[in-house]
Design an enzyme around this catalytic site. Structure first.
Site: not given
Ligand code: GNR
Ligand code: NI
Length: 173
Positions: A46, A51, A95-96, A137-138, A141
């Site tokens: 995601g 980001q 998270c990236l 998670h998104e 952000h």
């Molecule tokens: O690549 C991602 N893996 C992930 C694994 C578990 C829960 C959420 C994620 S999102 C993350 C990519 C990212 O940083 N999205 O904001």
């Molecule tokens: Ni993330």
């Protein structure tokens, strides 16, 4: 194909509350497509607009529910959690924007999300499993929240300290 450079912790854009999209215009659709390209290039599940440095409420995801056989690309503007289950689920998240670190995060196991799709049409989705963790998670952000905020203070501060040192080192190189 326009992958954009990632914003990395401690970039302040990651801590801002992003602004809603007024209308899903061609520019917003272009942003969604650039985000999908970036997510794929970086092998993420995601991506949220902050980001790539834009404090606007747009997310994309490339993950499916446990029961969905084929992967689905989700593009959402102004996503909102309108319902969350009482039962919780834990998952190892990364998270990236925080490369090299992972941590166990506990969140509601099921959520209902209301959003505008790429055509500007209001939709609702129900998510469980990985998709539920991903969409939460998104959306975090967009509110300046990161997965490390769910870890112990000691772990969170250690990660922030190391990432801050690394950023300083890279500036001075
Ligand atoms: O690549 C991602 N893996 C992930 C694994 C578990 C829960 C959420 C994620 S999102 C993350 C990519 C990212 O940083 N999205 O904001
Ligand atoms: Ni993330």
């Amino acid at each position: 194909m326009t992958a954009k450079p990632l914003s990395i912790l401690p970039d302040p854009v990651l801590r801002q509350v992003a602004s809603p999209v007024a209308t899903v215009t061609d520019a917003v659709r272009q942003l969604m497509d650039d985000m999908v390209d970036t997510m794929r290039e970086e092998h993420g599940l995601g991506l949220a607009a902050p980001q790539i440095g834009l404090s606007t409420r747009v997310i994309v995801m490339d993950c499916s529910d446990e029961d969905d056989s084929d992967p689905v690309i989700w593009k959402m503007a102004n996503p909102e959690i309108i319902d969350a289950s009482d039962d919780m689920a834990s998952m190892e998240e990364g998270c990236l924007s925080i490369p090299g670190y992972r941590g166990e995060v506990t969140r509601p196991a099921r959520v209902t999300v209301r959003y505008l799709d790429a055509d500007g049409v209001q939709q609702e989705m129900q998510a469980t499993g990985l998709l539920a963790a991903c969409v939460q998670h998104e959306i975090d952000h967009l509110n300046g929240r990161l997965f490390i905020d769910y870890l112990s203070r000691v772990k969170r501060d250690m990660i922030i300290r190391k990432m801050t040192k690394e950023a300083r080192f890279e500036r001075e190189e």
